[in-house]
Design an enzyme around this catalytic site. Sequence first.
Site, mmCIF file in Angstrom:
data_model
loop_
_atom_site.group_PDB
_atom_site.id
_atom_site.type_symbol
_atom_site.label_atom_id
_atom_site.label_comp_id
_atom_site.label_asym_id
_atom_site.label_seq_id
_atom_site.Cartn_x
_atom_site.Cartn_y
_atom_site.Cartn_z
ATOM 1 N N TYR A 71 18.963 -41.203 11.850
ATOM 2 C CA TYR A 71 17.860 -41.027 10.892
ATOM 3 C C TYR A 71 18.321 -40.663 9.492
ATOM 4 O O TYR A 71 17.497 -40.437 8.615
ATOM 5 C CB TYR A 71 16.847 -39.994 11.400
ATOM 6 C CG TYR A 71 17.385 -38.619 11.730
ATOM 7 C CD1 TYR A 71 17.656 -37.710 10.730
ATOM 8 C CD2 TYR A 71 17.604 -38.249 13.045
ATOM 9 C CE1 TYR A 71 18.136 -36.451 11.029
ATOM 10 C CE2 TYR A 71 18.082 -36.995 13.368
ATOM 11 C CZ TYR A 71 18.349 -36.101 12.364
ATOM 12 O OH TYR A 71 18.832 -34.860 12.670
ATOM 13 N N LYS A 72 19.651 -40.606 9.272
ATOM 14 C CA LYS A 72 20.140 -40.320 7.929
ATOM 15 C C LYS A 72 20.454 -41.663 7.249
ATOM 16 O O LYS A 72 19.544 -42.390 6.878
ATOM 17 C CB LYS A 72 21.334 -39.384 8.011
ATOM 18 C CG LYS A 72 20.995 -38.006 8.625
ATOM 19 C CD LYS A 72 22.218 -37.096 8.680
ATOM 20 C CE LYS A 72 21.970 -35.832 9.476
ATOM 21 N NZ LYS A 72 21.172 -34.829 8.749
ATOM 22 N N PHE A 117 28.566 -28.628 10.819
ATOM 23 C CA PHE A 117 27.110 -28.600 10.845
ATOM 24 C C PHE A 117 26.752 -27.591 11.931
ATOM 25 O O PHE A 117 27.196 -27.714 13.080
ATOM 26 C CB PHE A 117 26.570 -29.993 11.163
ATOM 27 C CG PHE A 117 25.120 -30.145 10.844
ATOM 28 C CD1 PHE A 117 24.632 -29.818 9.592
ATOM 29 C CD2 PHE A 117 24.232 -30.610 11.796
ATOM 30 C CE1 PHE A 117 23.276 -29.964 9.298
ATOM 31 C CE2 PHE A 117 22.878 -30.753 11.508
ATOM 32 C CZ PHE A 117 22.400 -30.425 10.256
ATOM 33 N N ASP A 149 31.844 -36.005 15.148
ATOM 34 C CA ASP A 149 30.434 -35.967 14.783
ATOM 35 C C ASP A 149 30.266 -36.877 13.571
ATOM 36 O O ASP A 149 30.787 -36.586 12.488
ATOM 37 C CB ASP A 149 30.019 -34.527 14.454
ATOM 38 C CG ASP A 149 28.568 -34.443 13.980
ATOM 39 O OD1 ASP A 149 28.021 -35.461 13.529
ATOM 40 O OD2 ASP A 149 28.004 -33.346 14.031
#
Lengths: 416, 416
Positions: A226-227, A129, A201
């Site tokens: 928040y995912k 990411f 991560d």
Amino acid sequence: MITLEQCRVWDQADELAALRQQFDLPDGIIYLDGNSLGVLPRSAMSRAQDVIRREWGADLINSWNKAGWWSLPVRLGDHVAPLVGAGAGEIVVTDTASLNLFKVLANAVRIQNSRHPEKKIILAERDAFPTDLYMIQGLIELLDQGYALQLLDEPGDLATAVTEQTAVVVLSHVNYRTGYLYDMEAVTGLVHAHDALIIWDLCHSIGAVPMNLKAADADFAIGCTYKYLNGGPGAPAMLWANPRHHGALWQPLSGWWGHARPFDMSTEFVPATGIRSFLCGTQPIVSMSLIACGVDIFRQTDMQIIRSKSLRLTDLFIQLVEQECAGLDMMLITPLDHQHRGSHVSFRHPQGYAVLQALIARGVIGDYREPEVMRFGVTPLYLGYSDIWHAVQNLKAVLQDREWDQDRFRVRGLVT
Amino acid sequence: MITLEQCRVWDQADELAALRQQFDLPDGIIYLDGNSLGVLPRSAMSRAQDVIRREWGADLINSWNKAGWWSLPVRLGDHVAPLVGAGAGEIVVTDTASLNLFKVLANAVRIQNSRHPEKKIILAERDAFPTDLYMIQGLIELLDQGYALQLLDEPGDLATAVTEQTAVVVLSHVNYRTGYLYDMEAVTGLVHAHDALIIWDLCHSIGAVPMNLKAADADFAIGCTYKYLNGGPGAPAMLWANPRHHGALWQPLSGWWGHARPFDMSTEFVPATGIRSFLCGTQPIVSMSLIACGVDIFRQTDMQIIRSKSLRLTDLFIQLVEQECAGLDMMLITPLDHQHRGSHVSFRHPQGYAVLQALIARGVIGDYREPEVMRFGVTPLYLGYSDIWHAVQNLKAVLQDREWDQDRFRVRGLVT
């Protein structure tokens, strides 16, 4: 041949189906983007009203004690801990995933510098990411001590990429684009065998796949709330450090909340012991308070049950695309092997961006990532088998009828 | 002699009195802690409901474009700008004040290192808000390049403390304890005369005193939104850089939101041009969206009117303590000189902590800071002259009757 009727039978037998009622899903939408922004738990609105009206409005500054704002980062950490195989007092929820990576990377580099000062390589994936790579670059440039970022091209190259020069390895447990899932325990062992430290991560795996940070003996981990956790847009992130490192915790973003005794108002920074030392400044209490609403729903089931349904849903998505969209240029880039698949499936298509916009126009929400990649997140708490059927039927219509071939579907938003 | 009747006459003539209706203040409370946590604007609840129900719940990921989440840090910055004498595109609202100090300090150090590498002193006040000192210490330790923190004992020593060794000066525009207000323009000039850069911490002055960052030609500024601006508990902080520095902006917390083209998903960090380069990770949208509610109320008046009433209220508080509490051990530590007074007044008392708790038990909310300091914040948008009268009458009763002399008022909370 898989049929809609078969999907309905599976929905009938789905032990997670009832949990869907705990989310406020928009009508007429099939939401396959919970891997980017989780949906709204029904309890979040009343929680927000209580935090705003009572904690902020009525109790004001007293809420630091009375409502427990002071302990919120650690309490939320304890709440999240069972989802990742961590213990109480091992996680804080604070700041952003990017900032938390900066903190644990600075800590890992310092630990390694004291043990193996000759190790100067930070290894991460080219397909990480991107913000992870950017934060690593920022720290390397600030340190100016000869550290270098080495980019890994393929997961399969890992065994040869980790060498005696490697100080720290930063890997996404699940890849944001392809959905590739690393074997956390095996990779951690490989990294440790070279006296390197590993930072996981978890942004695209927390709440999506079971994991056990302690059993894997990982060093540090950071991740979004928040995912898959449905904590709300931009809600603060988690940070875990192995208790094994608690004697050597250090991070440079040393703000008041990480001080051992902040209300002494002393001029010298003295870090708190343990995980609280990763706290920094004052946290956004309203956003932060909503995180528990999403996590609470996870606590009504367990990650093995979620995982089992997740794999059945991603299998179904892949099989239906094969069955319904054969010859329509859809190229799967997510591993077929369950051991290496997270909870989203991704396909390349030469017109990926426009196809996805046409699909969104039909109420099927996925997202797009360069190059040409359409991502479809699978969230067992609020998606059923029939949803996958209808999603693929819509995809088939977009592709067969070339619905994507319109100018309006080629216009890029500010955020893609 | 000042009387309650006189205070009521002043309230009748107060052109700001009507704005009080735009806040949701608890009954039976006189709130003198808006310098720590601002009160709830009435519009915040409906704004929160809209963000949660529509932006998050209904529009989901589409809100990055449709609801403008993407531009929110810059739009809020533009909204705040008139309060501090900054222009459009010069401020972002993001992260915390502590983190923003880290960013601008790293930037200032880098600018100085390119111009005057021999300058190694970072000057700040011994009486700075402690988190500022902690963040400076964190950066110095991380850099390990010979920088040292020099502590200034008194504002009056500044002219001799700034030398040719000084790289960067970090000062609170208004001191969190004493309420001392620096002359921003004069001090900036002094610092620049020694080829040093200045960072202003506006946490205790933004929304409290008028200022003009550009007219003063300051270098960088950071500040809270949750104190005088009433942005909500822990709401993200502001960060300003003088456009003069826009060609040399750099900061090490280089996350995706500060990238020039984040959706290219490139492996190399390329900073955005301008103030957006100070953004880092994903922001807490719900908390962040409420900031505008507080700032909107400021835009119905102006900072000169607010300042005029603020000085009248702090004058009144000081005069009433002299008049009503003479001989009761209250020692003013806030400057009498208007030129050097912010918007709170502070007194030492040998039993300051217990006195303040007894006052809180009577519904007069101030706060306590070591050593022995009681702080009373004055917020012209929602406080009147009679409020000050009643606050001091309660203080008088606590002191005269030694109400503070009870064990229950000596118990320290986790947060003081």
